[in-house]
Design an enzyme around this catalytic site. Structure first.
Site, PDB file in Angstrom:
ATOM      1  N   ARG A  28     -21.208 -13.219 -77.666  1.00  0.00           N
ATOM      2  CA  ARG A  28     -21.816 -13.268 -76.332  1.00  0.00           C
ATOM      3  C   ARG A  28     -21.241 -14.394 -75.481  1.00  0.00           C
ATOM      4  O   ARG A  28     -21.254 -14.312 -74.259  1.00  0.00           O
ATOM      5  CB  ARG A  28     -23.340 -13.356 -76.427  1.00  0.00           C
ATOM      6  CG  ARG A  28     -23.939 -12.073 -77.004  1.00  0.00           C
ATOM      7  CD  ARG A  28     -25.431 -12.026 -76.982  1.00  0.00           C
ATOM      8  NE  ARG A  28     -26.020 -13.065 -77.814  1.00  0.00           N
ATOM      9  CZ  ARG A  28     -27.320 -13.277 -77.925  1.00  0.00           C
ATOM     10  NH1 ARG A  28     -28.177 -12.536 -77.244  1.00  0.00           N
ATOM     11  NH2 ARG A  28     -27.775 -14.228 -78.694  1.00  0.00           N
TER      12      ARG A  28
ATOM     13  N   GLU B  17     -27.372 -21.392 -92.246  1.00  0.00           N
ATOM     14  CA  GLU B  17     -28.595 -21.554 -93.017  1.00  0.00           C
ATOM     15  C   GLU B  17     -28.655 -20.601 -94.210  1.00  0.00           C
ATOM     16  O   GLU B  17     -29.383 -20.818 -95.159  1.00  0.00           O
ATOM     17  CB  GLU B  17     -29.839 -21.388 -92.126  1.00  0.00           C
ATOM     18  CG  GLU B  17     -29.935 -20.085 -91.389  1.00  0.00           C
ATOM     19  CD  GLU B  17     -29.193 -20.052 -90.050  1.00  0.00           C
ATOM     20  OE1 GLU B  17     -29.397 -19.083 -89.312  1.00  0.00           O
ATOM     21  OE2 GLU B  17     -28.400 -20.961 -89.747  1.00  0.00           O
TER      22      GLU B  17
END
Length: 183
Positions: free
Chosen positions: A67, A104
Protein backbone atom coordinates in the site's frame (compact mmCIF):
# COMPACT_ATOMS: atom_id res chain seq x y z
CA UNK A 1 4.22 17.69 13.86
CA UNK A 2 2.90 18.27 10.38
CA UNK A 3 1.13 21.34 9.12
CA UNK A 4 -1.81 19.17 8.08
CA UNK A 5 -4.96 20.95 9.14
CA UNK A 6 -7.48 19.44 11.50
CA UNK A 7 -10.07 19.49 8.70
CA UNK A 8 -7.72 17.48 6.48
CA UNK A 9 -7.12 14.97 9.27
CA UNK A 10 -10.87 14.66 9.81
CA UNK A 11 -11.45 14.16 6.09
CA UNK A 12 -8.79 11.43 5.90
CA UNK A 13 -9.99 9.68 9.04
CA UNK A 14 -13.60 9.76 7.82
CA UNK A 15 -12.54 7.79 4.72
CA UNK A 16 -10.75 5.01 6.62
CA UNK A 17 -12.99 2.04 7.35
CA UNK A 18 -12.48 -0.29 10.31
CA UNK A 19 -12.91 -3.96 9.40
CA UNK A 20 -13.21 -6.18 12.46
CA UNK A 21 -11.63 -9.60 12.72
CA UNK A 22 -9.58 -9.18 9.56
CA UNK A 23 -7.21 -10.76 8.61
CA UNK A 24 -7.70 -12.79 11.79
CA UNK A 25 -9.97 -12.71 14.84
CA UNK A 26 -9.27 -9.85 17.22
CA UNK A 27 -7.60 -7.60 14.63
CA UNK A 28 -9.25 -4.37 13.47
CA UNK A 29 -7.96 -3.74 9.94
CA UNK A 30 -7.68 -0.12 8.80
CA UNK A 31 -9.02 -0.18 5.23
CA UNK A 32 -7.86 2.83 3.20
CA UNK A 33 -9.62 1.83 -0.03
CA UNK A 34 -12.55 4.26 0.62
CA UNK A 35 -9.97 7.06 0.96
CA UNK A 36 -8.31 6.06 -2.31
CA UNK A 37 -11.70 5.99 -4.06
CA UNK A 38 -12.46 9.58 -2.98
CA UNK A 39 -10.53 11.98 -5.25
CA UNK A 40 -10.81 14.87 -2.78
CA UNK A 41 -9.45 12.82 0.13
CA UNK A 42 -6.74 11.13 -1.98
CA UNK A 43 -5.61 14.52 -3.29
CA UNK A 44 -5.51 15.95 0.24
CA UNK A 45 -3.40 12.99 1.37
CA UNK A 46 -1.06 13.32 -1.61
CA UNK A 47 -0.63 17.05 -1.01
CA UNK A 48 0.08 16.60 2.71
CA UNK A 49 2.71 13.92 2.12
CA UNK A 50 4.30 15.89 -0.74
CA UNK A 51 4.57 18.92 1.54
CA UNK A 52 6.48 16.82 4.08
CA UNK A 53 8.88 15.63 1.37
CA UNK A 54 9.57 19.20 0.28
CA UNK A 55 9.87 20.49 3.87
CA UNK A 56 12.44 17.82 4.78
CA UNK A 57 14.47 18.15 1.57
CA UNK A 58 13.77 14.70 0.17
CA UNK A 59 15.24 13.96 -3.24
CA UNK A 60 13.57 10.55 -3.60
CA UNK A 61 10.76 8.60 -2.01
CA UNK A 62 10.91 4.97 -0.98
CA UNK A 63 7.48 3.34 -0.96
CA UNK A 64 6.97 0.17 1.07
CA UNK A 65 5.16 -2.76 -0.50
CA UNK A 66 2.29 -2.80 -1.13
CA UNK A 67 0.00 0.00 0.00
CA UNK A 68 2.99 2.31 0.40
CA UNK A 69 3.40 2.11 -3.40
CA UNK A 70 -0.11 3.44 -3.92
CA UNK A 71 0.58 6.46 -1.72
CA UNK A 72 4.22 7.12 -2.61
CA UNK A 73 3.99 7.18 -6.42
CA UNK A 74 1.58 10.15 -6.69
CA UNK A 75 3.45 11.94 -3.88
CA UNK A 76 6.70 11.60 -5.86
CA UNK A 77 5.02 13.11 -8.92
CA UNK A 78 3.49 15.95 -6.87
CA UNK A 79 6.81 16.70 -5.12
CA UNK A 80 8.77 16.39 -8.39
CA UNK A 81 11.12 13.71 -7.08
CA UNK A 82 11.91 10.07 -7.85
CA UNK A 83 10.15 6.97 -6.53
CA UNK A 84 11.98 3.77 -5.53
CA UNK A 85 10.00 0.68 -4.47
CA UNK A 86 11.00 -1.53 -1.55
CA UNK A 87 9.70 -4.99 -2.43
CA UNK A 88 9.31 -8.35 -0.79
CA UNK A 89 12.31 -10.59 -1.48
CA UNK A 90 12.44 -12.11 -4.95
CA UNK A 91 10.22 -9.52 -6.67
CA UNK A 92 12.90 -7.23 -8.16
CA UNK A 93 15.01 -8.25 -11.16
CA UNK A 94 18.76 -7.75 -11.21
CA UNK A 95 21.10 -6.84 -8.38
CA UNK A 96 19.44 -5.93 -5.09
CA UNK A 97 20.24 -5.27 -1.48
CA UNK A 98 18.20 -7.38 0.94
CA UNK A 99 17.34 -6.88 4.59
CA UNK A 100 15.77 -9.48 6.86
CA UNK A 101 13.66 -8.40 9.81
CA UNK A 102 11.60 -9.95 12.58
CA UNK A 103 7.84 -9.93 12.69
CA UNK A 104 5.67 -10.75 15.66
CA UNK A 105 4.98 -14.16 14.05
CA UNK A 106 8.23 -14.93 12.22
CA UNK A 107 10.57 -13.15 9.85
CA UNK A 108 10.51 -11.56 6.42
CA UNK A 109 12.89 -9.98 3.93
CA UNK A 110 12.68 -6.89 1.74
CA UNK A 111 14.83 -5.72 -1.18
CA UNK A 112 15.74 -2.56 -3.05
CA UNK A 113 17.73 -1.82 -6.21
CA UNK A 114 20.84 -0.26 -4.69
CA UNK A 115 21.75 1.56 -7.92
CA UNK A 116 18.55 3.63 -7.62
CA UNK A 117 20.00 5.47 -4.60
CA UNK A 118 23.16 7.59 -4.46
CA UNK A 119 25.00 9.20 -1.52
CA UNK A 120 23.55 12.64 -2.32
CA UNK A 121 19.98 11.34 -2.01
CA UNK A 122 17.78 12.24 0.94
CA UNK A 123 15.10 9.57 1.14
CA UNK A 124 11.60 9.95 2.56
CA UNK A 125 10.05 6.59 3.42
CA UNK A 126 6.29 6.53 2.84
CA UNK A 127 3.80 3.92 3.94
CA UNK A 128 0.13 3.76 4.82
CA UNK A 129 0.33 2.53 8.42
CA UNK A 130 3.05 2.43 11.05
CA UNK A 131 2.22 -0.57 13.21
CA UNK A 132 5.09 -2.45 14.86
CA UNK A 133 7.70 -0.70 12.69
CA UNK A 134 9.55 -3.77 11.44
CA UNK A 135 9.28 -3.08 7.72
CA UNK A 136 10.06 0.61 8.09
CA UNK A 137 13.05 -0.17 10.31
CA UNK A 138 14.40 -2.61 7.71
CA UNK A 139 13.90 0.00 4.96
CA UNK A 140 16.01 2.54 6.91
CA UNK A 141 18.82 0.00 7.07
CA UNK A 142 18.54 -0.67 3.31
CA UNK A 143 18.67 3.06 2.53
CA UNK A 144 21.82 3.51 4.58
CA UNK A 145 23.44 0.36 3.15
CA UNK A 146 22.77 1.77 -0.33
CA UNK A 147 24.73 4.87 0.73
CA UNK A 148 21.84 7.35 0.86
CA UNK A 149 20.61 9.53 3.72
CA UNK A 150 17.27 9.25 5.51
CA UNK A 151 15.17 12.43 5.26
CA UNK A 152 12.39 10.89 7.38
CA UNK A 153 9.43 8.55 7.52
CA UNK A 154 5.89 9.74 6.71
CA UNK A 155 2.77 7.64 7.16
CA UNK A 156 -0.94 8.19 6.76
CA UNK A 157 -1.69 6.54 10.10
CA UNK A 158 0.24 5.48 13.18
CA UNK A 159 -1.19 2.77 15.42
CA UNK A 160 0.33 4.19 18.60
CA UNK A 161 -0.64 1.24 20.78
CA UNK A 162 1.75 -1.02 18.82
CA UNK A 163 4.85 1.07 19.69
CA UNK A 164 6.33 1.21 16.19
CA UNK A 165 7.62 4.73 16.84
CA UNK A 166 9.79 3.54 19.73
CA UNK A 167 11.22 0.79 17.53
CA UNK A 168 12.01 3.23 14.70
CA UNK A 169 13.47 6.16 16.62
CA UNK A 170 17.02 4.76 17.02
CA UNK A 171 17.24 4.06 13.27
CA UNK A 172 15.92 7.52 12.38
CA UNK A 173 19.00 9.15 13.95
CA UNK A 174 17.17 12.43 14.40
CA UNK A 175 15.21 12.35 11.12
CA UNK A 176 11.49 13.03 11.59
CA UNK A 177 8.73 10.46 11.83
CA UNK A 178 5.44 12.09 10.90
CA UNK A 179 2.00 10.54 10.99
CA UNK A 180 -0.97 12.44 9.60
CA UNK A 181 -3.31 10.49 11.92
CA UNK A 182 -2.53 8.70 15.18
CA UNK A 183 -4.92 6.14 16.62
Amino acid sequence: MTSTTESTRELLLSRIRDVGDYPKPGVVFKDITPLLADPVAFTALTDALAELCVRHGATKIVGLEARGFILAAPVAIRAGIGFVPVRKAGKLPGATLAQAYELEYGSAEIEIHAEDLVPEDRIMVIDDVLATGGTAEASLELIRRAGAQVAGVSVLMELGFLSGRARLEPGLRGAPLEALITV
